[in-house]
Design a protein around this motif. Structure first.
Motif, PDB file in Angstrom:
ATOM      1  N   PHE A 102       0.826  -1.204   0.000  1.00 14.93           N
ATOM      2  CA  PHE A 102       0.000   0.000   0.000  1.00 14.93           C
ATOM      3  C   PHE A 102       0.862   1.256   0.000  1.00 14.93           C
ATOM      4  O   PHE A 102       1.919   1.299   0.634  1.00 14.93           O
ATOM      5  N   GLY A 103       0.380   2.285  -0.707  1.00 17.60           N
ATOM      6  CA  GLY A 103       0.984   3.612  -0.681  1.00 17.60           C
ATOM      7  C   GLY A 103      -0.088   4.655  -0.441  1.00 17.60           C
ATOM      8  O   GLY A 103      -1.275   4.411  -0.679  1.00 17.60           O
ATOM      9  N   ASP A 104       0.337   5.838   0.012  1.00 14.21           N
ATOM     10  CA  ASP A 104      -0.629   6.876   0.378  1.00 14.21           C
ATOM     11  C   ASP A 104       0.031   8.237   0.176  1.00 14.21           C
ATOM     12  O   ASP A 104       1.150   8.473   0.648  1.00 14.21           O
ATOM     13  N   ALA A 105      -0.645   9.125  -0.547  1.00 12.27           N
ATOM     14  CA  ALA A 105      -0.099  10.459  -0.804  1.00 12.27           C
ATOM     15  C   ALA A 105      -1.239  11.444  -0.978  1.00 12.27           C
ATOM     16  O   ALA A 105      -2.377  11.067  -1.286  1.00 12.27           O
ATOM     17  N   GLY A 106      -0.934  12.716  -0.804  1.00 11.05           N
ATOM     18  CA  GLY A 106      -1.949  13.750  -0.980  1.00 11.05           C
ATOM     19  C   GLY A 106      -1.305  15.081  -1.276  1.00 11.05           C
ATOM     20  O   GLY A 106      -0.141  15.325  -0.941  1.00 11.05           O
ATOM     21  N   ALA A 107      -2.068  15.962  -1.898  1.00 10.84           N
ATOM     22  CA  ALA A 107      -1.588  17.320  -2.182  1.00 10.84           C
ATOM     23  C   ALA A 107      -2.786  18.220  -2.437  1.00 10.84           C
ATOM     24  O   ALA A 107      -3.844  17.761  -2.882  1.00 10.84           O
ATOM     25  N   SER A 108      -2.600  19.500  -2.174  1.00 13.83           N
ATOM     26  CA  SER A 108      -3.640  20.501  -2.395  1.00 13.83           C
ATOM     27  C   SER A 108      -3.238  21.437  -3.530  1.00 13.83           C
ATOM     28  O   SER A 108      -2.051  21.721  -3.717  1.00 13.83           O
ATOM     29  N   PHE A 109      -4.245  21.913  -4.256  1.00 17.71           N
ATOM     30  CA  PHE A 109      -4.013  22.747  -5.437  1.00 17.71           C
ATOM     31  C   PHE A 109      -5.063  23.850  -5.488  1.00 17.71           C
ATOM     32  O   PHE A 109      -6.170  23.697  -4.976  1.00 17.71           O
ATOM     33  N   MET A 110      -4.728  24.932  -6.161  1.00 18.37           N
ATOM     34  CA  MET A 110      -5.669  26.017  -6.362  1.00 18.37           C
ATOM     35  C   MET A 110      -5.963  26.146  -7.853  1.00 18.37           C
ATOM     36  O   MET A 110      -5.043  26.096  -8.675  1.00 18.37           O
ATOM     37  N   VAL A 111      -7.240  26.285  -8.167  1.00 19.10           N
ATOM     38  CA  VAL A 111      -7.646  26.514  -9.553  1.00 19.10           C
ATOM     39  C   VAL A 111      -7.550  28.017  -9.809  1.00 19.10           C
ATOM     40  O   VAL A 111      -8.239  28.798  -9.163  1.00 19.10           O
ATOM     41  N   PRO A 112      -6.687  28.466 -10.725  1.00 14.69           N
ATOM     42  CA  PRO A 112      -6.514  29.908 -10.954  1.00 14.69           C
ATOM     43  C   PRO A 112      -7.815  30.566 -11.410  1.00 14.69           C
ATOM     44  O   PRO A 112      -8.646  29.910 -12.043  1.00 14.69           O
ATOM     45  N   PRO A 113      -7.968  31.863 -11.094  1.00 17.10           N
ATOM     46  CA  PRO A 113      -7.075  32.669 -10.257  1.00 17.10           C
ATOM     47  C   PRO A 113      -7.394  32.467  -8.781  1.00 17.10           C
ATOM     48  O   PRO A 113      -8.527  32.148  -8.426  1.00 17.10           O
ATOM     49  N   GLY A 114      -6.378  32.656  -7.937  1.00 14.10           N
ATOM     50  CA  GLY A 114      -6.588  32.460  -6.505  1.00 14.10           C
ATOM     51  C   GLY A 114      -6.155  33.672  -5.712  1.00 14.10           C
ATOM     52  O   GLY A 114      -5.466  34.571  -6.211  1.00 14.10           O
ATOM     53  N   LYS A 115      -6.536  33.695  -4.450  1.00 18.61           N
ATOM     54  CA  LYS A 115      -6.187  34.804  -3.576  1.00 18.61           C
ATOM     55  C   LYS A 115      -4.781  34.617  -3.022  1.00 18.61           C
ATOM     56  O   LYS A 115      -4.335  33.480  -2.802  1.00 18.61           O
ATOM     57  N   PRO A 116      -4.079  35.709  -2.773  1.00 23.62           N
ATOM     58  CA  PRO A 116      -2.711  35.607  -2.242  1.00 23.62           C
ATOM     59  C   PRO A 116      -2.632  34.791  -0.949  1.00 23.62           C
ATOM     60  O   PRO A 116      -1.671  34.042  -0.753  1.00 23.62           O
ATOM     61  N   LYS A 117      -3.624  34.915  -0.057  1.00 22.42           N
ATOM     62  CA  LYS A 117      -3.550  34.173   1.196  1.00 22.42           C
ATOM     63  C   LYS A 117      -3.658  32.668   0.951  1.00 22.42           C
ATOM     64  O   LYS A 117      -3.055  31.874   1.688  1.00 22.42           O
ATOM     65  N   THR A 118      -4.393  32.276  -0.088  1.00 21.68           N
ATOM     66  CA  THR A 118      -4.482  30.857  -0.429  1.00 21.68           C
ATOM     67  C   THR A 118      -3.172  30.375  -1.027  1.00 21.68           C
ATOM     68  O   THR A 118      -2.703  29.272  -0.730  1.00 21.68           O
ATOM     69  N   GLU A 119      -2.550  31.195  -1.850  1.00 19.40           N
ATOM     70  CA  GLU A 119      -1.250  30.850  -2.425  1.00 19.40           C
ATOM     71  C   GLU A 119      -0.213  30.671  -1.328  1.00 19.40           C
ATOM     72  O   GLU A 119       0.603  29.746  -1.375  1.00 19.40           O
ATOM     73  N   ARG A 120      -0.242  31.538  -0.334  1.00 18.42           N
ATOM     74  CA  ARG A 120       0.707  31.415   0.782  1.00 18.42           C
ATOM     75  C   ARG A 120       0.444  30.147   1.582  1.00 18.42           C
ATOM     76  O   ARG A 120       1.380  29.452   2.006  1.00 18.42           O
ATOM     77  N   LEU A 121      -0.827  29.851   1.797  1.00 16.72           N
ATOM     78  CA  LEU A 121      -1.183  28.643   2.549  1.00 16.72           C
ATOM     79  C   LEU A 121      -0.689  27.393   1.825  1.00 16.72           C
ATOM     80  O   LEU A 121      -0.152  26.467   2.450  1.00 16.72           O
ATOM     81  N   LEU A 122      -0.843  27.345   0.519  1.00 21.62           N
ATOM     82  CA  LEU A 122      -0.358  26.209  -0.263  1.00 21.62           C
ATOM     83  C   LEU A 122       1.163  26.095  -0.181  1.00 21.62           C
ATOM     84  O   LEU A 122       1.710  25.004   0.025  1.00 21.62           O
ATOM     85  N   ARG A 123       1.842  27.215  -0.355  1.00 24.40           N
ATOM     86  CA  ARG A 123       3.310  27.208  -0.260  1.00 24.40           C
ATOM     87  C   ARG A 123       3.766  26.704   1.100  1.00 24.40           C
ATOM     88  O   ARG A 123       4.668  25.853   1.201  1.00 24.40           O
ATOM     89  N   ASP A 124       3.123  27.204   2.151  1.00 18.79           N
ATOM     90  CA  ASP A 124       3.561  26.851   3.494  1.00 18.79           C
ATOM     91  C   ASP A 124       3.129  25.442   3.890  1.00 18.79           C
ATOM     92  O   ASP A 124       3.776  24.804   4.728  1.00 18.79           O
ATOM     93  N   GLY A 125       2.044  24.948   3.297  1.00 20.68           N
ATOM     94  CA  GLY A 125       1.672  23.562   3.535  1.00 20.68           C
ATOM     95  C   GLY A 125       2.746  22.603   3.059  1.00 20.68           C
ATOM     96  O   GLY A 125       3.080  21.616   3.732  1.00 20.68           O
ATOM     97  N   LYS A 126       3.320  22.889   1.882  1.00 20.50           N
ATOM     98  CA  LYS A 126       4.431  22.068   1.366  1.00 20.50           C
ATOM     99  C   LYS A 126       5.649  22.197   2.273  1.00 20.50           C
ATOM    100  O   LYS A 126       6.334  21.209   2.556  1.00 20.50           O
TER     101      LYS A 126
END
Length: 251
Positions: A102-126
């Motif tokens: 078994f393997g398990d992975a996940g990631a979050s993405f934003m469908v453009p255009p997005g808000k700067p705070k969402t972009e920061r949240l995605l960057r910092d989540g990684k």
């Protein structure tokens, strides 16, 4: 699971790469106007064409091949008729089984255009995920993972969902060590064994502290409490004497 030989390692690498490939392909295909069911079908095809099967379907009879959570949904979103729109925050979580591994992975993405705070949240989540991965080494404490992620979240004024934890994986989707905190946990005293396989999956949020179901007929989808945008990034890793080995990378 603790890896005993190279055959086991290769089996885990194979299914782990498939999870990563499904996420990468789904993310590249995602566009406004498509439904989450259509997105799920792309992931299903990747897995089934390679002789793998959806772990949530296999283990829990989940109504979809992958979990797709949008905006207010934190985890375990059911693929369906929901239409993906510009600006949506979409989490894709793929776990699979092949040849008994078994393997398990996940990631979050934003469908453009997005808000700067969402972009920061995605960057910092990684960033939070990889700060946790950097703490992985045989003989080191599991608590170091949560301390590193928790300190990062605190210093950047984020919260972490504290009832969605990492877990062991390998011969089953969820196995020992269970309930691995991605936040500072003074009660965590376990030590990583050489060859031990587990996930790291912090849920970084703009205020959410807990995940709960929404009630009604859907007992799967989880929402943050209080409601807040939340991202999840996840890899399956192996603790080795020289550090972490990530099994769910595509390249």
């Amino acid at each position: 699971m603790i890896i005993a030989n190279d055959d086991e390692l290769q089996g885990l690498k194979e299914v782990g790469r498939l999870c990563g490939l499904a996420i990468k392909t789904m993310a590249a295909s995602m566009e406004p106007g498509m439904t989450t069911r259509e997105l799920d079908m792309i992931g299903r095809k990747i897995l089934e064409d390679a002789g793998a099967q959806s772990a949530p379907e296999l283990c829990y009879q989940f109504p979809g091949a992958t979990c797709i959570s949008v905006n207010e949904e934190v985890a375990h979103g059911i693929p369906g008729d929901r239409v993906i729109k510009p600006g949506d925050l979409v989490n894709i979580d793929v776990s699979a089984e092949k040849n008994g591994f078994f393997g398990d992975a996940g990631a979050s993405f934003m469908v453009p255009p997005g808000k700067p705070k969402t972009e920061r949240l995605l960057r910092d989540g990684k960033r939070a995920l990889f700060l946790g991965i950097q703490q992985v080494k045989a003989g080191f404490p599991f608590a170091g993972i949560g301390r590193a992620i928790g300190a990062f979240a605190d210093s950047h004024r984020y919260t972490l969902i504290e009832n969605l934890a990492s877990h062991g994986v390998g011969r089953s989707l969820h196995e020992e060590p269970r309930e691995l905190s991605t936040w500072a946990d003074p009660d965590e005293t376990r030590i990583m064994a050489d060859g031990q396989v587990f996930t790291i999956e912090p849920f970084l949020s703009l205020g959410g502290q807990w995940a709960e179901d929404g009630g009604g007929d859907d007992s799967w989808t989880l929402y943050s409490e209080p409601r807040a945008l939340t991202v999840q990034f996840e890899h399956t890793v192996v603790a080795t004497k020289s550090g972490p080995l990530i099994l769910t990378l595509v390249d």
